[in-house]
Design a protein around this motif. Structure first.
Motif, PDB file in Angstrom:
ATOM      1  N   ILE A  15      41.553  42.879  47.738  1.00  0.00           N
ATOM      2  CA  ILE A  15      41.627  43.066  46.383  1.00  0.00           C
ATOM      3  C   ILE A  15      40.318  43.300  46.422  1.00  0.00           C
ATOM      4  N   VAL A  16      40.695  44.527  45.510  1.00  0.00           N
ATOM      5  CA  VAL A  16      39.348  45.573  45.072  1.00  0.00           C
ATOM      6  C   VAL A  16      39.367  46.489  43.327  1.00  0.00           C
ATOM      7  N   VAL A  17      37.835  45.403  42.779  1.00  0.00           N
ATOM      8  CA  VAL A  17      38.414  46.399  41.364  1.00  0.00           C
ATOM      9  C   VAL A  17      36.979  46.637  40.806  1.00  0.00           C
ATOM     10  N   ASP A  18      36.679  47.788  40.066  1.00  0.00           N
ATOM     11  CA  ASP A  18      34.718  48.510  40.581  1.00  0.00           C
ATOM     12  C   ASP A  18      34.107  47.559  39.386  1.00  0.00           C
ATOM     13  N   ASP A  19      33.086  47.806  40.114  1.00  0.00           N
ATOM     14  CA  ASP A  19      32.243  47.066  38.944  1.00  0.00           C
ATOM     15  C   ASP A  19      31.259  46.998  37.508  1.00  0.00           C
ATOM     16  N   ASP A  20      32.619  48.119  36.621  1.00  0.00           N
ATOM     17  CA  ASP A  20      32.442  48.113  35.619  1.00  0.00           C
ATOM     18  C   ASP A  20      33.772  47.540  34.667  1.00  0.00           C
ATOM     19  N   ALA A  21      34.578  46.999  35.750  1.00  0.00           N
ATOM     20  CA  ALA A  21      35.914  46.818  35.380  1.00  0.00           C
ATOM     21  C   ALA A  21      36.669  45.633  35.562  1.00  0.00           C
TER      22      ALA A  21
END
Length: 235
Positions: A15-21
């Motif tokens: 599972i991947v999520v941006d550092d600004d999300a």
């Protein structure tokens, strides 16, 4: 960074999520796993990304503007798609094992589209699920410190990367039409922002590097999948 982590991860779902999300729900991880368990034939989950810029909001989802105008409720429906957005998504380990990692020199965009083409070429499926929501609050890129320079650099790389990805995967007659449309779009954008130098540089870098890239055009099955599921072929 994602390649570094995926090579070391031990789980079956990434599972991947941006550092600004941020996830909209504290149960996002549990919901993601449940979706994969319920759909064993799905290899990638595209999340619904709500983009926040100042007081404005828009959706970053795997549908063209034309498709969303034609089907206004499209963003609320679960269904197969042909690509995913990099702000937040999930994939099975088998995607990396069968299709490979991200192409690391695709800086500033198109790396997810590149992997999406490989996923579909391998006969795997991408599912859009509007019930997994992520809020994205865009921040400036971390490369360098000059915001004006970021814009120029990003334009150059987006032009170059679009040429690379189209060359690698799109069969004729899609390839020239796709590039004509996208390069026209970026050219207009560059002219408006007085960035024609970056635009031309991006084209030059894209073309001069083609000989080192493998050309593996999508097969008929993959093209059929893209046509049925909002794929990027003509544009």
């Amino acid at each position: 960074g994602r390649n570094f982590l995926m090579k070391r991860a031990r789980g079956e779902i990434f599972i991947v999520v941006d550092d600004d999300a941020v996830f909209a729900d504290k149960n996002t991880i549990r919901s993601t796993v449940a979706h994969f368990l319920e759909a064993p034939d799905v290899s990638v989950l595209a999340f619904k990304i709500v983009n926040h810029e100042g007081t404005n909001q828009d959706l970053r989802i795997p549908f063209s503007r034309r498709s969303r105008k034609k089907w206004p409720k499209l963003h609320e429906e679960t269904g197969l798609v042909s690509y995913y957005l990099g702000g937040a998504y999930a994939l099975r380990r088998e995607v990396i094992e069968r299709c490979g990692l991200y192409q690391e020199d695709l800086l500033f965009g198109e790396e997810e589209l590149d992997l999406s083409y490989r996923v579909i070429q391998a006969g795997l499926k991408i599912l859009y699920t509007p019930f997994i929501v992520v809020h994205h609050y865009p921040e400036s890129p971390v490369v360098g410190n000059d915001p004006g320079k970021h814009t120029v650099t990003e334009l150059k790389f987006r032009v170059r990367n679009r040429i690379w990805v189209a060359y690698k995967y799109l069969p004729f007659p899609y390839l020239p039409v796709h590039l004509l449309i996208y390069l026209s779009h970026y050219g207009i954008l560059a002219a408006k922002n007085l960035q024609m130098g970056a635009f031309v540089h991006g084209i030059w870098e894209g073309i001069k590097s083609l000989r080192r890239l493998p050309r593996t055009p999508l097969n008929e099955r993959a093209v059929a999948y893209l046509k049925e599921n909002f794929g990027r072929l003509w544009y």
